[in-house]
Design an enzyme around this catalytic site. Structure first.
Site: not given
Ligand code: CP
Length: 303
Positions: A51-52, A80, A101, A129
């Protein structure tokens, strides 16, 4: 140049502005179709995501921009030994904005300190998040029409669940929120998160029993027990099915309950719940694209 690493990097007024822009994007998508022409978003994902990453990328495409995508750390120079700081310095030369991320808490913060373009934390370990929280806030606004005076149950892995930590942090800024923290003993919310609730003079209670509190909730925020955060497979297997929401269990819930989940789900919500109008987790996933469009516009200072 501004980055968003923690939800508190945005004021309550700015969150209201992002929600309002998202609503306008939903109503008038064509108005926004060329706002980011010529701009590039880099998505640097050192941890899996559906999703993100893809909602960030869809958001940038729908704004007319382009995307540079790194979805697998094994195929980047991180494998590396390149540092996050050096990666951020280099990617700033190629892109106008970065979404990162990383499995290590604080990595997006380090990136923001070394980048010359805005960095958005797209999830750092068990920490934060913020764009999921913006997604959750837009969903609460669309489903409930308000942020104040809600009883919010958070259920599942409240220890490692970064979406839970960010959402609690955000909701403590509103009036009359009551938190109901539902988890196994081993996955209780960390003390620093509880302290934020107390410092803001809000009520909370903790329980291991979902059914005993379900009737009082306006929102039920389910979360997955995250295999990847456990050191011990045995503990994961013991705790993974602590809560499984089913249509039968929902019989005691309010008629206007909103059932949310950041997704992905594993077993914690039965697929039979998906047809219940109170289930908003797929609407929530869609909202993630709109609020990320609004955030990109804000950080790129596009009028
Ligand atoms: N909700 C969420 O962060 O989903 P993903 O890990 O798929 O990005």
């Amino acid at each position: 140049m501004r980055s968003v690493i923690d939800i508190k990097d945005l004021s309550k007024e700015e969150i209201a502005e992002l929600v309002s822009i998202s609503e306008d994007i939903i109503s008038n998508p064509q108005k926004y179709a060329h706002k980011c022409d010529g701009k590039k978003l880099a998505t640097l994902f050192f941890e899996p995501s559906t999703r993100t990453r893809l909602s960030f990328e869809a958001a940038m495409y729908e704004l007319g921009g382009n995307v540079l995508s790194m979805s697998d750390s094994a195929s980047s120079s991180a494998s590396k030994g390149e540092s996050v700081a050096d990666t951020a310095k280099v990617i700033s030369c190629y892109a106008d904005i970065i979404a990162m991320r990383h499995p290590k808490e604080g990595a997006p913060m380090v990136a923001s300190m070394n980048s010359t373009v805005p960095v958005i934390n797209a999830g750092d370990g068990g920490h934060n998040h913020p764009t999921q929280t913006l997604t959750d806030l837009l969903t609460i606004h669309r489903e409930k029409g308000r942020f104040d005076n809600l009883t919010v149950g958070l259920c599942g892995d409240l220890k490692f669940g970064r979406t839970v930590h960010s959402l609690i942090s955000a909701l403590t800024r509103y009036e009359g929120i009551k938190f109901v923290l539902i988890s196994p003993e081993e996955l209780k919310v960390p003390s620093y998160v509880k302290n934020t609730i107390k410092e803001n003079g809000l009520e909370y209670k903790q329980t291991t029993d979902l059914m005993s509190v379900l009737p009082e909730l306006d929102i039920l925020y389910m979360t997955r027990v995250q295999r990847e955060r456990f050191f011990n497979e045995e503990d994961y297997l013991r705790l993974k099915d602590s809560y499984v929401l089913t249509p039968e269990k929902l019989e005691s819930a309010k008629i206007d309950l909103s059932i949310m989940h950041p997704l992905p789900r594993v077993n914690e919500i039965s697929v039979a719940v998906d047809n219940d109008p109170r289930a908003c987790y797929f609407r929530q996933a869609l909202n993630g694209k709109y609020i990320r469009m609004a955030l990109i516009l804000k950080l790129l200072e596009v009028e």
